[in-house]
Design an enzyme around this catalytic site. Structure first.
Site, PDB file in Angstrom:
ATOM      1  N   ARG A 159       0.094   0.809  -6.759  1.00 18.11           N
ATOM      2  CA  ARG A 159      -0.694  -0.250  -6.128  1.00 18.11           C
ATOM      3  C   ARG A 159      -1.201  -1.163  -7.237  1.00 18.11           C
ATOM      4  NH1 ARG A 159      -2.466   4.628  -3.630  1.00 18.11           N
ATOM      5  NH2 ARG A 159      -2.010   4.684  -1.374  1.00 18.11           N
ATOM      6  N   LYS A 182      -6.129   6.077  -3.822  1.00 12.80           N
ATOM      7  CA  LYS A 182      -7.121   5.922  -2.761  1.00 12.80           C
ATOM      8  C   LYS A 182      -7.774   7.256  -2.443  1.00 12.80           C
ATOM      9  CE  LYS A 182      -5.371   1.867  -0.288  1.00 12.80           C
ATOM     10  NZ  LYS A 182      -4.915   1.343   1.020  1.00 12.80           N
ATOM     11  N   HIS A 250       2.385  -6.515  -3.775  1.00 11.11           N
ATOM     12  CA  HIS A 250       2.500  -5.271  -3.015  1.00 11.11           C
ATOM     13  C   HIS A 250       3.931  -5.045  -2.532  1.00 11.11           C
ATOM     14  CE1 HIS A 250       0.487  -1.852  -1.331  1.00 11.11           C
ATOM     15  NE2 HIS A 250       1.001  -2.078  -0.114  1.00 11.11           N
ATOM     16  N   ARG A 253       5.924  -2.714  -4.675  1.00  6.73           N
ATOM     17  CA  ARG A 253       5.726  -1.285  -4.375  1.00  6.73           C
ATOM     18  C   ARG A 253       6.587  -0.874  -3.181  1.00  6.73           C
ATOM     19  NH1 ARG A 253       1.909   3.154  -4.005  1.00  6.73           N
ATOM     20  NH2 ARG A 253       1.128   3.465  -1.882  1.00  6.73           N
ATOM     21  N   HIS A 276       0.736   8.488  -0.453  1.00  3.87           N
ATOM     22  CA  HIS A 276       0.375   8.372   0.958  1.00  3.87           C
ATOM     23  C   HIS A 276      -0.265   9.666   1.435  1.00  3.87           C
ATOM     24  CE1 HIS A 276       3.470   4.969   1.964  1.00  3.87           C
ATOM     25  NE2 HIS A 276       2.366   4.511   1.422  1.00  3.87           N
ATOM     26  N   TYR A 285       9.326   3.250   5.988  1.00  5.13           N
ATOM     27  CA  TYR A 285      10.437   2.803   5.158  1.00  5.13           C
ATOM     28  C   TYR A 285      11.787   3.139   5.776  1.00  5.13           C
ATOM     29  CZ  TYR A 285       6.832   1.896   1.785  1.00  5.13           C
ATOM     30  OH  TYR A 285       5.708   1.413   1.190  1.00  5.13           O
TER      31      TYR A 285
END
Length: 305
Positions: A159, A182, A250, A253, A276, A285
Site C-alpha cells: 500500500r 492495516k 493503488h 498494487r 488482506h 482478483y
C-alpha cells in the site's frame, strides 16, 4: 446530538474494538462517525436522547427510516452498508453487555451495491509507468525516489501508506521486508532485486541523511514524502502514457496481485502477500482475471456482423 452518557458508551465500545481487533485509527474514526450519526438520528426520531433503553425498542421500520434518511442525504449504498455494519457491531456489543434482544437491528439487510473491481494495469503498462515516472522530475534524486516508490508498490504489492511508512531502519532492503499493515497486522513480503536496486539508487542520490528513526522516502525539504505528491507524479505519468484515470498508485498494487494470479500463484499466497484480513477480499482478483480473459477472447473471436 447524542447525550454525554451515550457518547461515553460509544467510546468504551471503540476502546474495546482497539483492544480486540487492533483496528487502524482511520477505521476507528469512521466507526465513531457512523455510529454517532445513527444515534443522533434515533434521538431525533424518538424525540429524545436515544439511550440504551430506547435502543432496545428500535424495530425494522425504525432502521428503514434511518437508512432512507441517509440515502436522502446523498450517502451512497456502499457507505451506508459500511455504516450499517458498524451500527450492528456496536449494538451487538451493547446487547451482550446489557442483556437485551437486538434481533430487529442485527437482522436489518444491507443495501445492495455493485462491488468495484480492481482496475490493474497490463504488465507492459506497469513497467512503462515505472519508466515514465522517472521522467517527471528534473532533479535526479527526486526522479530516483519516485521510481523507487512505484517499483515497491508494484514489485512488492505494498500500500502507498506502507511504502511511505518505511524508515531508515529498513535500509538496506534485504530479500524480505517486514511490513506492519492495516490494524497493526504484520506480514513478510519478498523484495524483488529491481526493487532493492531502485532504493539503493535513490539513497545514493538523496541529499538528506538516511538513518534509523527518519523516513526512508523524503520530500524536497527533508520531511516525510506525502501520498499526495506520489499521486500527482503518477497522474502526470498516466497522462503522458495516455492511460485511464484508474491508473493510480493503488492500481500498481492491484497489478501486482493480478499478474501473480495470472502467473499461477494461489489466492491464499496472494492474500498473505497483500495483507488482506479475509480471502474474500483477495477473490476480487479472480473476477478481474476472468474479465480480462473475456476481453482477450472477444478480441480474438469477434462476433459475426
Amino acid at each position: 446530538m447524542i447525550s454525554a452518557a451515550m457518547a461515553d458508551i460509544l467510546e468504551k465500545w471503540l476502546d474495546w474494538l482497539k483492544g480486540v481487533d487492533g483496528l487502524a485509527p482511520n477505521t476507528i474514526d469512521a466507526y465513531r462517525r457512523d455510529v454517532a450519526g445513527y444515534l443522533a438520528f434515533m434521538s431525533g426520531h424518538f424525540g429524545g436522547a436515544a439511550g440504551p433503553a430506547r435502543l432496545q425498542e428500535v424495530g425494522i421500520s425504525d432502521m428503514r427510516s434511518w437508512m432512507a434518511s441517509e440515502r436522502r442525504r446523498g450517502v451512497s449504498a456502499r457507505s451506508l452498508a459500511r455504516a450499517l455494519s458498524a451500527v450492528k457491531n456496536f449494538i451487538a456489543w451493547l446487547a451482550h453487555r446489557d442483556g437485551f434482544d437486538a434481533t430487529a437491528i442485527l437482522a436489518t439487510r444491507s443495501p445492495r451495491f455493485e462491488k468495484k473491481l480492481p482496475r490493474p494495469l497490463s504488465e507492459e503498462a506497469a513497467r512503462g509507468m515505472i519508466d515514465t515516472v522517472e521522467l517527471q522530475s528534473k532533479e535526479r534524486w527526486i526522479a530516483a525516489r519516485d521510481t523507487a516508490v512505484i517499483t515497491l508498490l508494484y514489485g512488492c504489492g505494498l500500500r502507498i501508506s506502507e511504502t511511505l511508512g518505511l524508515t531508515g531502519a529498513d535500509y538496506p532492503l534485504g530479500e524480505t521486508l517486514r511490513i506492519i499493515g492495516k490494524g497493526g497486522k504484520e506480514r513478510i513480503v519478498p523484495v524483488v532485486p529491481v526493487g532493492r536496486l531502485a532504493v539503493d539508487h535513490y539513497v545514493h542520490l538523496c541529499p538528506h541523511p538516511i538513518r534509523s528513526g527518519v523516513p526512508l522516502f523524503r520530500g524536497a525539504r527533508g520531511g516525510r514524502l506525502g501520498a499526495r505528491l506520489v499521486q500527482k507524479v503518477v497522474q502526470a505519468a498516466r497522462m503522458q502514457m495516455g492511460l485511464p484515470a484508474t491508473a493510480t498508485p493503488h492500481a500498481m498494487r492491484h497489478s501486482f496481485a493480478t499478474h501473480l494470479l495470472a502467473a499461477g500463484a494461489d489466492l491464499r499466497t496472494i492474500q498473505e502477500l497483500l495483507g488482506h484480513s479475509t480471502l474474500s477480499m483477495t477473490q476480487a482478483y479472480t473476477s478481474v482475471s476472468a474479465e480480462r480473459l473475456m476481453e482477450v477472447y472477444e478480441a480474438a473471436h469477434p462476433r459475426a456482423g
